[in-house]
Design an enzyme around this catalytic site. Structure first.
Site, PDB file in Angstrom:
ATOM      1  N   LYS A 105       0.270  -1.946  12.111  1.00 14.73           N
ATOM      2  CA  LYS A 105      -0.449  -0.932  11.346  1.00 14.73           C
ATOM      3  C   LYS A 105      -1.728  -0.559  12.082  1.00 14.73           C
ATOM      4  CE  LYS A 105      -3.829  -2.410   9.367  1.00 14.73           C
ATOM      5  NZ  LYS A 105      -4.820  -3.216   8.706  1.00 14.73           N
ATOM      6  N   ASP A 116      -3.192  -6.556   3.286  1.00 15.05           N
ATOM      7  CA  ASP A 116      -2.478  -5.513   4.034  1.00 15.05           C
ATOM      8  C   ASP A 116      -0.971  -5.521   3.787  1.00 15.05           C
ATOM      9  OD1 ASP A 116      -4.668  -4.390   5.267  1.00 15.05           O
ATOM     10  OD2 ASP A 116      -4.580  -5.753   6.978  1.00 15.05           O
TER      11      ASP A 116
HETATM   12  O1  C5P Z   1      -6.586 -10.589   1.919  1.00 14.97           O
HETATM   13  P1  C5P Z   1      -6.649 -11.118   3.316  1.00 14.97           P
HETATM   14  O2  C5P Z   1      -6.223 -12.533   3.413  1.00 14.97           O
HETATM   15  O3  C5P Z   1      -5.953 -10.244   4.273  1.00 14.97           O
HETATM   16  O4  C5P Z   1      -8.195 -11.072   3.728  1.00 14.97           O
HETATM   17  C1  C5P Z   1      -8.743 -11.920   4.698  1.00 14.97           C
HETATM   18  C2  C5P Z   1     -10.255 -12.001   4.525  1.00 14.97           C
HETATM   19  O5  C5P Z   1     -10.863 -10.759   4.867  1.00 14.97           O
HETATM   20  C3  C5P Z   1     -10.725 -12.262   3.104  1.00 14.97           C
HETATM   21  O6  C5P Z   1     -10.761 -13.625   2.843  1.00 14.97           O
HETATM   22  C4  C5P Z   1     -12.120 -11.646   3.112  1.00 14.97           C
HETATM   23  O7  C5P Z   1     -13.048 -12.517   3.709  1.00 14.97           O
HETATM   24  C5  C5P Z   1     -11.981 -10.461   4.044  1.00 14.97           C
HETATM   25  N1  C5P Z   1     -11.687  -9.210   3.296  1.00 14.97           N
HETATM   26  C6  C5P Z   1     -12.712  -8.591   2.597  1.00 14.97           C
HETATM   27  N2  C5P Z   1     -12.423  -7.432   1.919  1.00 14.97           N
HETATM   28  C7  C5P Z   1     -11.209  -6.893   1.958  1.00 14.97           C
HETATM   29  C8  C5P Z   1     -10.158  -7.495   2.690  1.00 14.97           C
HETATM   30  C9  C5P Z   1     -10.441  -8.661   3.363  1.00 14.97           C
HETATM   31  O8  C5P Z   1     -13.843  -9.076   2.550  1.00 14.97           O
HETATM   32  N3  C5P Z   1     -10.981  -5.758   1.307  1.00 14.97           N
END
Ligand code: C5P
Length: 276
Positions: free
Chosen positions: A8, A132
Site C-alpha cells: 500500500k 492498515d
Molecule cells: O494499529 P497498528 O498496530 O498498525 O499501529 C501501530 C502503532 O502506530 C500504534 O501502536 C501507534 O503507536 C501508532 N499509530 C498511531 N495512530 C494511528 C495508527 C498507528 O499512533 N492512527
C-alpha cells in the site's frame, strides 16, 4: 491456495490530533502498489507460519498467524494452518506489508473454510489486528479516517503512475514516528486531490505529514532524497511512517532509469509498474 498480498502507498497522509487511546486521528488516501508478497496457505495438522526470505519474522507475532487464531476462535474452525510467505514488500518499511499479508490470509481463510464473510465483516475483523488491515482487505484507492480503520472506497480512477521504491535498510518503528510527531496545521488537501485527478495535479497534491518527523529520526531518508534530487526532479514522498521513499514516475523508461540509478547505491530498491 496461493494468494497475492499487495503493498500500500499513501498519497496523502494527514495526522489531525492525538487521541486518548494512544492512537492518532488520521485522514489519508491510499492506493495499491504493484508490488506483492505471495502466500501459500493450506490446512495442516500443526500450525506453521513462515516468511521464507525473512526468517526473523516470528510466527507468534506474525499477523497472519494472529488472523488465523482470531478466525479459528470466532468460527470454531477445526485443524491447523500452514502459511508460507514469500516476501517482496520490504519489511517494517511503511508499505503495510504485514497488514497486506494479514488481509490476504483473512480473504483466503474465508474461502477455504466457506465462511461467506462480506468485505465489510472481514475489514472489521482485520481492524482488530492492525490499523492498515481494512484497507488491505479492499485493496483499492480509498480514504481512511479514524485511526485508519474507517474506510471509504473512493470509486475514482487515479491517473496511472509507476514507482521506484527505495528502502534505506534501516529500521524505523511506526510507534516511535507517531510518538515524536508534532501536530501542525500544514496538512495535505484531500478534497483538492480528489477533484483534480490528472498526473500533474496528483504530483502537486501528494503529501505526508509524517515526513519531517521520520527524517529527524532517520536522516538516511533525506540522504536518499538528496541522492535522487542530484539527478532527477521527480516527486519523492515518504511512504507511510517510513523509512521507505517513493519516487513517482509518469513514464516507464523514466522509472527504469531512476531504478537503475538508485539501485547502485541502495540495495533495497524496487519498482512497481502501473500503480493507481
Ligand atoms: O494499529 P497498528 O498496530 O498498525 O499501529 C501501530 C502503532 O502506530 C500504534 O501502536 C501507534 O503507536 C501508532 N499509530 C498511531 N495512530 C494511528 C495508527 C498507528 O499512533 N492512527
Amino acid at each position: 491456495m496461493r494468494v497475492r498480498a499487495y503493498a500500500k502507498v499513501n498519497l496523502v497522509l494527514n495526522v489531525l490530533n492525538k487521541r486518548d487511546d494512544g492512537y492518532h486521528e488520521i485522514d489519508f488516501l491510499m492506493a495499491t502498489a504493484n508490488l506483492y508478497d505471495t502466500l501459500d496457505i493450506k490446512k495442516a495438522t500443526t500450525n506453521h507460519v513462515e516468511c521464507i526470505n525473512a526468517p526473523y519474522v516470528k510466527m507468534e507475532s506474525n499477523l497472519c498467524y494472529l488472523a488465523w487464531l482470531k478466525l479459528q476462535e470466532m468460527y470454531n474452525l477445526e485443524g491447523c494452518i500452514d502459511i508460507k510467505i514469500n516476501k517482496k514488500i520490504p519489511v517494517a518499511a511503511g508499505m503495510a506489508g504485514g497488514s497486506a499479508d494479514c488481509a490476504a490470509t483473512i480473504l483466503a481463510i474465508n474461502e477455504m473454510f466457506n465462511l461467506n464473510l462480506s468485505l465489510e465483516e472481514m475489514a472489521e475483523i482485520g481492524a482488530t489486528l492492525g490499523s492498515d488491515v481494512p484497507f488491505c482487505i479492499y485493496s483499492t484507492f480509498s480514504r481512511a479516517q479514524g485511526r485508519g480503520e474507517k474506510m471509504t472506497v473512493l470509486n475514482k480512477k487515479l491517473p496511472k503512475f509507476h514507482l521506484v521504491i527505495i528502502n534505506p535498510g534501516v529500521a524505523l518503528s511506526t510507534p516511535s514516528v507517531f510518538k515524536n510527531h508534532v501536530i501542525t496545521n500544514n496538512h495535505g488537501n484531500i478534497d483538492k486531490f480528489l477533484e483534480e485527478l490528472t498526473y500533474k495535479d496528483m504530483l502537486k497534491n501528494l503529501h505526508n505529514d509524517l515526513e519531517e518527523t521520520a527524517i529527524k529520526l532517520q536522516p538516511s531518508i533525506s540522504e536518499i532524497k538528496d541522492y535522487i534530487a542530484k539527478k532527477y526532479d521527480n516527486k519523492v514522498l515518504l511512504s507511510g511512517s517510513g523509512p521507505t521513499i517513493l519516487v513517482f514516475c509518469e513514464e516507464l523508461d523514466e522509472m527504469y532509469e531512476i531504478y537503475n540509478y538508485a539501485k547502485k547505491k541502495y540495495n533495497k530498491t524496487f519498482f512497481a509498474k502501473d500503480c493507481g
